[in-house]
Design an enzyme around this catalytic site. Structure first.
Site, PDB file in Angstrom:
ATOM      1  N   LEU A  66       0.836  -1.192   0.000  1.00 24.26           N
ATOM      2  CA  LEU A  66       0.000   0.000   0.000  1.00 24.26           C
ATOM      3  C   LEU A  66       0.875   1.248   0.000  1.00 24.26           C
ATOM      4  O   LEU A  66       1.925   1.285   0.639  1.00 24.26           O
ATOM      5  CB  LEU A  66      -0.910   0.000   1.230  1.00 24.26           C
ATOM      6  CG  LEU A  66      -1.780  -1.238   1.402  1.00 24.26           C
ATOM      7  CD1 LEU A  66      -2.767  -1.041   2.541  1.00 24.26           C
ATOM      8  CD2 LEU A  66      -2.522  -1.576   0.111  1.00 24.26           C
ATOM      9  N   GLY A 111       1.273  -5.359   1.319  1.00 26.89           N
ATOM     10  CA  GLY A 111       0.267  -5.487   0.267  1.00 26.89           C
ATOM     11  C   GLY A 111       0.803  -6.178  -0.984  1.00 26.89           C
ATOM     12  O   GLY A 111       0.040  -6.808  -1.724  1.00 26.89           O
ATOM     13  N   ASN A 135       5.089  -7.459   6.612  1.00 29.49           N
ATOM     14  CA  ASN A 135       5.961  -6.752   7.564  1.00 29.49           C
ATOM     15  C   ASN A 135       5.224  -5.665   8.348  1.00 29.49           C
ATOM     16  O   ASN A 135       5.859  -4.806   8.961  1.00 29.49           O
ATOM     17  CB  ASN A 135       7.136  -6.133   6.792  1.00 29.49           C
ATOM     18  CG  ASN A 135       6.673  -5.058   5.818  1.00 29.49           C
ATOM     19  OD1 ASN A 135       5.533  -5.090   5.352  1.00 29.49           O
ATOM     20  ND2 ASN A 135       7.523  -4.101   5.510  1.00 29.49           N
ATOM     21  N   GLU A 136       3.882  -5.699   8.328  1.00 22.14           N
ATOM     22  CA  GLU A 136       3.080  -4.619   8.923  1.00 22.14           C
ATOM     23  C   GLU A 136       3.528  -4.186  10.319  1.00 22.14           C
ATOM     24  O   GLU A 136       3.593  -2.992  10.611  1.00 22.14           O
ATOM     25  CB  GLU A 136       1.596  -5.015   8.972  1.00 22.14           C
ATOM     26  CG  GLU A 136       0.827  -4.787   7.680  1.00 22.14           C
ATOM     27  CD  GLU A 136       1.040  -5.871   6.636  1.00 22.14           C
ATOM     28  OE1 GLU A 136       1.867  -6.793   6.868  1.00 22.14           O
ATOM     29  OE2 GLU A 136       0.388  -5.801   5.579  1.00 22.14           O
TER      30      GLU A 136
HETATM   31  N1  CO8 Z   1       4.413   3.778   0.138  1.00 23.02           N
HETATM   32  C1  CO8 Z   1       4.825   5.020  -0.226  1.00 23.02           C
HETATM   33  N2  CO8 Z   1       6.080   5.291  -0.619  1.00 23.02           N
HETATM   34  C2  CO8 Z   1       6.968   4.288  -0.655  1.00 23.02           C
HETATM   35  C3  CO8 Z   1       6.619   2.976  -0.273  1.00 23.02           C
HETATM   36  C4  CO8 Z   1       5.266   2.737   0.134  1.00 23.02           C
HETATM   37  N3  CO8 Z   1       4.828   1.511   0.502  1.00 23.02           N
HETATM   38  N4  CO8 Z   1       7.698   2.186  -0.404  1.00 23.02           N
HETATM   39  C5  CO8 Z   1       8.701   2.973  -0.847  1.00 23.02           C
HETATM   40  N5  CO8 Z   1       8.262   4.244  -0.999  1.00 23.02           N
HETATM   41  C6  CO8 Z   1       9.035   5.392  -1.516  1.00 23.02           C
HETATM   42  C7  CO8 Z   1      10.302   5.679  -0.723  1.00 23.02           C
HETATM   43  O1  CO8 Z   1      10.017   6.473   0.399  1.00 23.02           O
HETATM   44  C8  CO8 Z   1      11.138   6.376  -1.747  1.00 23.02           C
HETATM   45  O2  CO8 Z   1      10.660   7.702  -1.861  1.00 23.02           O
HETATM   46  P1  CO8 Z   1      11.676   8.931  -2.230  1.00 23.02           P
HETATM   47  O3  CO8 Z   1      12.226   8.584  -3.579  1.00 23.02           O
HETATM   48  O4  CO8 Z   1      10.790  10.120  -2.216  1.00 23.02           O
HETATM   49  O5  CO8 Z   1      12.719   8.936  -1.150  1.00 23.02           O
HETATM   50  C9  CO8 Z   1      10.780   5.664  -3.040  1.00 23.02           C
HETATM   51  O6  CO8 Z   1       9.507   5.061  -2.815  1.00 23.02           O
HETATM   52  C10 CO8 Z   1      11.765   4.578  -3.417  1.00 23.02           C
HETATM   53  O7  CO8 Z   1      11.953   3.706  -2.302  1.00 23.02           O
HETATM   54  P2  CO8 Z   1      13.385   3.108  -1.895  1.00 23.02           P
HETATM   55  O8  CO8 Z   1      14.440   4.125  -2.105  1.00 23.02           O
HETATM   56  O9  CO8 Z   1      13.260   2.529  -0.519  1.00 23.02           O
HETATM   57  O10 CO8 Z   1      13.533   1.950  -2.995  1.00 23.02           O
HETATM   58  P3  CO8 Z   1      14.386   0.605  -2.883  1.00 23.02           P
HETATM   59  O11 CO8 Z   1      14.410   0.067  -4.279  1.00 23.02           O
HETATM   60  O12 CO8 Z   1      15.667   0.825  -2.162  1.00 23.02           O
HETATM   61  O13 CO8 Z   1      13.515  -0.375  -1.951  1.00 23.02           O
HETATM   62  C11 CO8 Z   1      11.477  -1.397  -1.190  1.00 23.02           C
HETATM   63  C12 CO8 Z   1      12.251  -0.801  -2.360  1.00 23.02           C
HETATM   64  C13 CO8 Z   1      12.150  -2.687  -0.730  1.00 23.02           C
HETATM   65  C14 CO8 Z   1      10.063  -1.684  -1.658  1.00 23.02           C
HETATM   66  C15 CO8 Z   1      11.492  -0.374  -0.031  1.00 23.02           C
HETATM   67  O14 CO8 Z   1      11.089   0.883  -0.536  1.00 23.02           O
HETATM   68  C16 CO8 Z   1      10.582  -0.717   1.098  1.00 23.02           C
HETATM   69  O15 CO8 Z   1      10.877  -1.591   1.902  1.00 23.02           O
HETATM   70  N6  CO8 Z   1       9.443   0.001   1.199  1.00 23.02           N
HETATM   71  C17 CO8 Z   1       8.524  -0.141   2.273  1.00 23.02           C
HETATM   72  C18 CO8 Z   1       7.479  -1.138   1.918  1.00 23.02           C
HETATM   73  C19 CO8 Z   1       6.542  -1.348   3.048  1.00 23.02           C
HETATM   74  O16 CO8 Z   1       6.908  -1.470   4.202  1.00 23.02           O
HETATM   75  N7  CO8 Z   1       5.254  -1.407   2.713  1.00 23.02           N
HETATM   76  C20 CO8 Z   1       4.223  -1.594   3.661  1.00 23.02           C
HETATM   77  C21 CO8 Z   1       2.997  -0.840   3.239  1.00 23.02           C
HETATM   78  S1  CO8 Z   1       1.641  -1.179   4.328  1.00 23.02           S
HETATM   79  C22 CO8 Z   1       0.710  -2.374   3.535  1.00 23.02           C
HETATM   80  O17 CO8 Z   1       0.909  -2.672   2.395  1.00 23.02           O
HETATM   81  C23 CO8 Z   1      -0.403  -3.069   4.271  1.00 23.02           C
HETATM   82  C24 CO8 Z   1      -1.009  -2.197   5.295  1.00 23.02           C
HETATM   83  C25 CO8 Z   1      -2.164  -2.827   6.040  1.00 23.02           C
HETATM   84  C26 CO8 Z   1      -2.835  -1.782   6.907  1.00 23.02           C
HETATM   85  C27 CO8 Z   1      -3.461  -2.310   8.110  1.00 23.02           C
HETATM   86  C28 CO8 Z   1      -3.820  -1.216   9.130  1.00 23.02           C
HETATM   87  C29 CO8 Z   1      -4.775  -1.645  10.156  1.00 23.02           C
END
Ligand code: CO8
Length: 260
Positions: A66, A111, A135-136
């Site tokens: 997400l 997601g 990893n939530e």
């Molecule tokens: N949402 C928004 N922005 C994001 C996300 C995301 N999920 N993931 C990465 N970005 C952004 C980064 O902040 C970065 O932004 P900027 O260029 O402005 O600095 C850009 O995207 C590129 O990211 P990276 O530099 O980190 O890229 P890498 O290629 O090094 O790594 C990864 C890619 C491995 C995907 C890494 O970005 C990462 O680990 N991201 C986090 C992913 C994550 O933790 N997602 C969880 C989302 S929550 C979800 O899906 C379920 C929620 C359920 C809710 C329940 C509530 C009750």
């Protein structure tokens, strides 16, 4: 800009390939979710389509899950709309009549992992840099019950306990070991292998395969459909809390710092 969802249907094989293309990380924003649901509904309605390969057009990333910015500082109304779209994507994919294969050609947290779990079969590129998992908890949030059920019904109770509480991200090798993915293949072979696997699944008569799928998945789907509105309310209430907003902001800052 270009469409975030690339769709290609091979009429003769009856197989569609759907590629996510929302740089940088295929984050599931409301716009992306809406496009994705439209594409999936279109395939569901196309008689000529019997199988689907779900994959990414962004190198190294399947989907970062997400779009976290959709959960930061938004109105209750917007959050409800967003969450309904997340539910809709899962309902369509988890309950699809199509034989679905995820070709996980990059990282798939949260997601992203859920989308893969919603398919019938998962193939992951054998690159130790890639991770997959729910990893939530690392973000200070909690995987909803239907995320939990999707994982539980794939890897079993014990692996789900560890996985969800610790917010574990698995390497392809580790994911294979617990059954989170079904096979790992060299990165350059993943699309060809996905096509082979989908053909295997399509060798079974559709009605028999579909009824078997439904027998296993319908109780899980029905449970969600019955609690859909309550699940939206729970999400909105939980995510709007000050402490949760702070936790998400901290996580976003950590993501940006990691880069610097
Ligand atoms: N949402 C928004 N922005 C994001 C996300 C995301 N999920 N993931 C990465 N970005 C952004 C980064 O902040 C970065 O932004 P900027 O260029 O402005 O600095 C850009 O995207 C590129 O990211 P990276 O530099 O980190 O890229 P890498 O290629 O090094 O790594 C990864 C890619 C491995 C995907 C890494 O970005 C990462 O680990 N991201 C986090 C992913 C994550 O933790 N997602 C969880 C989302 S929550 C979800 O899906 C379920 C929620 C359920 C809710 C329940 C509530 C009750």
């Amino acid at each position: 800009g270009a469409s975030p969802v690339l769709l290609e249907l091979d009429e003769r094989a009856g197989v569609a390939v759907l590629r996510l293309q929302q740089p940088p990380v295929n984050g599931l924003s409301l716009a992306m979710l809406t496009e994705l649901c439209l594409a999936l509904q279109k395939l569901e309605d196309r008689r000529a389509c019997r199988g689907l390969v779900l994959t990414s057009a962004v190198p190294g990333i399947f989907s970062a899950g997400l779009d976290i910015t959709e959960m930061c500082g938004r109105s209750e109304e917007r959050l409800s709309e967003f969450w309904r779209a997340v539910q809709e994507l899962w309902i369509l994919l988890y309950g699809s009549r199509l034989a679905t294969v995820a070709a996980v050609n990059g990282s798939a947290p949260a997601g992203g992992c859920l989308m893969a779990l919603s398919c019938d079969y998962r193939i992951m590129a054998d690159n130790p840099k890639y991770g997959i998992g729910l990893n939530e908890t690392r973000l200070g949030i909690v995987a909803p019950f239907w995320f939990k059920d999707s994982l539980l019904n794939t890897v079993g109770h014990r692996a789900t306990e560890r996985s969800l509480q610790l917010g574990l991200m698995y390497s392809p090798q580790e994911a294979l070991k617990i059954g989170l993915v079904d096979e790992i293949v060299p990165e350059d072979k993943i699309q060809a292998r996905a096509a082979e696997v989908v053909a295997q699944w399509l060798a079974i008569p559709d009605h028999a395969r579909q009824l078997s799928k439904s027998a296993l998945r319908k109780p899980v789907l029905d449970h969600m459909l019955m609690h859909r509105e309550a699940d939206i309310q729970d999400f909105v209430r939980f995510i709007s809390r000050d402490a949760i907003q702070k936790s998400l902001q901290k996580y976003m800052e950590m993501l940006k710092q990691k880069k610097a």
